[in-house]
Motif scaffolding. Structure first.
Motif, mmCIF file in Angstrom:
data_model
loop_
_atom_site.group_PDB
_atom_site.id
_atom_site.type_symbol
_atom_site.label_atom_id
_atom_site.label_comp_id
_atom_site.label_asym_id
_atom_site.label_seq_id
_atom_site.Cartn_x
_atom_site.Cartn_y
_atom_site.Cartn_z
ATOM 1 N N ASN A 1 0.864 -1.182 0.000
ATOM 2 C CA ASN A 1 0.000 0.000 0.000
ATOM 3 C C ASN A 1 0.895 1.224 0.000
ATOM 4 N N ASP A 2 0.548 2.220 -0.816
ATOM 5 C CA ASP A 2 1.301 3.470 -0.842
ATOM 6 C C ASP A 2 0.800 4.340 0.314
ATOM 7 N N LEU A 3 1.623 4.455 1.348
ATOM 8 C CA LEU A 3 1.208 5.197 2.535
ATOM 9 C C LEU A 3 1.720 6.639 2.515
ATOM 10 N N SER A 4 2.166 7.099 1.328
ATOM 11 C CA SER A 4 2.786 8.426 1.287
ATOM 12 C C SER A 4 1.771 9.561 1.469
ATOM 13 N N SER A 5 0.509 9.318 1.164
ATOM 14 C CA SER A 5 -0.516 10.329 1.429
ATOM 15 C C SER A 5 -1.837 9.597 1.589
ATOM 16 N N PRO A 6 -2.813 10.229 2.238
ATOM 17 C CA PRO A 6 -4.111 9.561 2.406
ATOM 18 C C PRO A 6 -4.730 9.160 1.071
ATOM 19 N N HIS B 1 -9.317 -0.915 5.953
ATOM 20 C CA HIS B 1 -8.491 0.287 5.837
ATOM 21 C C HIS B 1 -7.484 0.381 6.992
ATOM 22 N N ARG C 1 -4.848 0.839 -1.907
ATOM 23 C CA ARG C 1 -5.265 -0.251 -1.038
ATOM 24 C C ARG C 1 -6.064 -1.272 -1.833
ATOM 25 N N GLY D 1 0.088 -1.225 7.776
ATOM 26 C CA GLY D 1 1.133 -1.977 7.076
ATOM 27 C C GLY D 1 0.810 -3.428 6.798
ATOM 28 N N GLY E 1 -4.614 -1.921 6.417
ATOM 29 C CA GLY E 1 -3.715 -1.379 5.396
ATOM 30 C C GLY E 1 -2.897 -0.216 5.912
ATOM 31 N N ALA E 2 -3.540 0.651 6.676
ATOM 32 C CA ALA E 2 -2.844 1.834 7.192
ATOM 33 C C ALA E 2 -1.726 1.450 8.161
ATOM 34 N N PHE F 1 -2.953 6.224 -0.449
ATOM 35 C CA PHE F 1 -3.335 4.988 0.244
ATOM 36 C C PHE F 1 -4.685 4.483 -0.256
#
Ligand SMILES: Cc1cc2nc3c(=O)[nH]c(=O)nc-3n(C[C@H](O)[C@H](O)[C@H](O)COP(=O)(O)O)c2cc1C
Length: 189
Positions: free
Chosen positions: A3-8, A127, A15, A133, A130-131, A11
């Motif tokens: 998941n790309d957690l670089s921005s909301p 969510h 996700r 990790g 995912g947030a 994400f």
């Protein structure tokens, strides 16, 4: 990282669910799982009823036995393949949370709204996983509609299994799947 957690927004755009059978260790430790459930519980619910609850399943042998017994009772002629599928269902992924819809009888909030909130709590759990990790997958299948399985998990009459949410670390890349054609599902009125 899957998941790309670089921005909301990144994400939300990246996700996706993990297939429960492909989710491997590590799963969340107890503190992380507690945090995940706290985040999942931040779900809209009309009337502040919290019409849902979470059952963390620690004992997979017991879950497998419960599901198989219920399946055999409903389908006495079940084949070995069907029983193996039920056993495999119960044992997927390192972590399993069963989300129960737990509507408040007698509330003026319609049952439909309470059950929608339970679905939202399930999505929010995906969510939250995912947030933090991890990846998660939401399944129902035969066990979700069995009163015996629901009861065996401590669910009362009137409660329903919304989903088995399996959580872990993807053993392979999460593939994207086709997404809706926005022109077909959005209109202006
Ligand atoms: C209520 C509900 C029940 C589901 N039950 C199953 C199931 O039993 N088996 C299955 O393969 N997928 C099931 N799915 C679909 C999976 O969760 C699927 O992997 C998911 O839709 C992938 O989408 P995503 O990547 O956008 O999260 C279910 C989805 C929902 C919302």
């Amino acid at each position: 990282m899957f998941n790309d957690l670089s921005s909301p927004a990144a994400f939300l755009a990246t996700r996706r669910s993990g297939k429960p059978r492909d989710l491997a260790a590590p799963g969340p430790d107890d503190a992380t799982l507690a945090r995940m459930l706290e985040l999942a519980a931040r779900t809209p619910d009309h009337g502040k009823l919290a019409p849902w609850r979470f059952v963390i399943v620690d004992d997979r042998d017991r879950l497998a036995a419960l599901i198989i017994e219920a399946y055999r009772a409903e389908r006495p002629g079940a084949s070995a393949t069907e029983i193996a599928a039920m056993d495999q269902f119960a044992r997927q992924a390192p972590t399993l949370v069963v989300v129960l819809s737990s509507p408040r009888a007698g509330s003026h909030i319609p049952l439909f709204e309470q059950e929608m909130s339970a679905g939202a709590a399930c999505m929010n759990l995906l969510h939250a996983a995912g947030a933090l990790g991890f990846a998660a997958g939401w399944l129902t299948g035969w066990p979700a509609f069995s009163d015996a399985v629901r009861g065996g998990l401590g669910g009362a009459a009137g409660e329903r299994i919304v989903g088995f949410v399996f959580i872990g670390t993807p053993g392979r890349a999460l593939e994207e799947r086709p997404r809706p054609d926005m022109d077909k599902i959005v209109c202006r009125w």
